[in-house]
Write a protein that holds these residues in place. Structure first.
Motif, short mmCIF file in Angstrom:
data_model
loop_
_atom_site.label_atom_id
_atom_site.label_comp_id
_atom_site.label_asym_id
_atom_site.label_seq_id
_atom_site.Cartn_x
_atom_site.Cartn_y
_atom_site.Cartn_z
N GLY A 64 44.47 28.78 55.98
CA GLY A 64 45.00 28.38 55.17
C GLY A 64 44.64 28.02 53.50
N GLU A 65 43.37 26.95 53.75
CA GLU A 65 43.35 26.04 52.96
C GLU A 65 42.00 26.85 52.12
OE1 GLU A 65 41.78 21.68 51.07
OE2 GLU A 65 41.87 22.47 52.87
N TYR A 66 41.07 27.40 52.67
CA TYR A 66 40.25 28.66 52.68
C TYR A 66 40.77 29.63 51.61
CZ TYR A 66 36.10 32.11 53.25
OH TYR A 66 35.01 32.56 52.95
N LEU A 67 41.66 30.66 51.84
CA LEU A 67 42.38 31.67 51.58
C LEU A 67 42.77 31.15 50.18
CD1 LEU A 67 44.44 32.73 55.12
CD2 LEU A 67 42.39 33.86 53.23
N ILE A 68 43.36 30.35 50.15
CA ILE A 68 43.81 29.92 48.52
C ILE A 68 42.71 29.95 47.85
CG2 ILE A 68 44.83 27.73 48.98
CD1 ILE A 68 46.79 30.18 46.71
N ASP A 69 42.48 28.47 48.30
CA ASP A 69 41.25 28.23 47.50
C ASP A 69 40.25 29.98 47.62
OD1 ASP A 69 41.09 25.72 47.96
OD2 ASP A 69 39.74 25.06 49.41
N PHE A 70 40.27 30.51 47.98
CA PHE A 70 39.08 31.86 47.18
C PHE A 70 40.06 33.51 46.85
CE2 PHE A 70 35.70 29.63 50.61
CZ PHE A 70 34.43 30.25 49.81
N LEU A 71 41.02 33.22 47.22
CA LEU A 71 41.99 33.49 46.79
C LEU A 71 41.89 33.46 44.71
CD1 LEU A 71 45.31 35.02 47.25
CD2 LEU A 71 45.04 33.53 45.06
N LYS A 72 41.89 32.27 44.68
CA LYS A 72 42.03 31.29 43.21
C LYS A 72 40.26 31.16 42.52
CE LYS A 72 44.56 27.61 42.01
NZ LYS A 72 45.79 27.92 41.26
N THR A 73 39.56 32.12 43.04
CA THR A 73 38.67 32.24 42.30
C THR A 73 37.79 33.07 42.26
OG1 THR A 73 37.53 31.78 44.60
CG2 THR A 73 38.16 29.51 42.65
N ARG A 74 38.11 34.33 43.37
CA ARG A 74 37.83 35.50 43.26
C ARG A 74 38.60 36.21 43.19
NH1 ARG A 74 34.47 35.05 49.04
NH2 ARG A 74 35.19 36.85 49.32
N ALA A 75 40.04 36.81 43.98
CA ALA A 75 40.41 37.98 42.77
C ALA A 75 41.07 37.99 41.63
CB ALA A 75 41.69 37.55 43.83
N PRO A 76 40.72 39.31 41.49
CA PRO A 76 41.03 39.54 39.93
C PRO A 76 42.48 39.51 39.67
CG PRO A 76 40.54 41.32 40.88
CD PRO A 76 40.19 40.19 42.21
N PHE A 77 43.02 37.79 39.17
CA PHE A 77 44.79 38.23 38.76
C PHE A 77 44.32 37.61 36.87
CE2 PHE A 77 45.42 38.12 43.32
CZ PHE A 77 46.54 39.27 43.15
N TRP A 78 45.27 37.86 36.71
CA TRP A 78 45.22 37.35 35.33
C TRP A 78 46.27 36.95 34.56
CZ3 TRP A 78 42.49 41.59 36.15
CH2 TRP A 78 41.39 41.78 36.21
N LYS A 79 46.34 35.20 34.04
CA LYS A 79 47.83 34.39 34.40
C LYS A 79 48.60 34.68 32.72
CE LYS A 79 48.27 30.49 36.06
NZ LYS A 79 48.98 29.28 36.99
N LYS A 80 49.37 34.73 32.34
CA LYS A 80 49.91 34.20 30.84
C LYS A 80 50.95 32.99 31.10
CE LYS A 80 49.89 36.46 26.13
NZ LYS A 80 50.52 38.43 25.93
#
Length: 149
Positions: free
Chosen positions: A107-123
């Motif tokens: 679970g921790e691995y998934l969120i860590d890599f989602l935050k650094t590799r998945a192409p999401f942009w937050k405004k």
């Protein structure tokens, strides 16, 4: 199962899907929510954008990597996009396994890599302005720790 969607999700329903397995000994979930601070104080709402097709491919890749590292039963990654208000749910990570250590680590691995590799942009929007949020060094450092193991 990985989904990128605009609609909200029900944590109880997602948990039930993860836990519906007699071999399941552990279920770990994480829900990220919109809070009233980010890069600036006084965030009133936000908009999340993504790169369709590529985003889903990256989530699938991250899931496959986690499955290679740990004995996992079910994995669910849900990430919302579009306009979101304070306290809205943004992301759901759910993992089931026969063993709690595998479920927690994955679970921790998934969120860590989602935050650094998945192409999401937050405004983020405040009363004064709207601005795009930059990637955080702390997120990158958390992901890099997995390579040190």
């Amino acid at each position: 199962m990985n989904r990128v969607q605009t609609q909200d999700f029900c944590v109880a329903d997602e948990y039930a899907r993860l836990a519906d397995n007699p071999a399941c000994g552990a279920v770990v979930t994480f829900v990220g929510k919109v809070r009233d601070f980010g890069d600036n104080q006084g965030v009133t709402n936000m908009v999340l954008e993504h790169y369709p097709g590529m985003t889903e491919a990256v989530l699938t890749q991250i899931e496959q990597e986690a499955r290679q590292r740990w004995p996992l039963d079910e994995v669910t990654i849900i990430h919302r996009v579009g306009p979101l208000s304070l306290s809205d749910q943004i992301v759901f990570i759910g993992v089931s396994s026969a063993h709690r250590k595998a479920a927690f680590a994955a679970g921790e691995y998934l969120i860590d890599f989602l935050k650094t590799r998945a192409p999401f942009w937050k405004k983020e929007q405040t009363d004064a302005e709207a601005h795009w949020v930059e990637a955080k060094d702390s997120d990158q450092q958390a992901a890099e720790m997995w390579h040190e193991e």
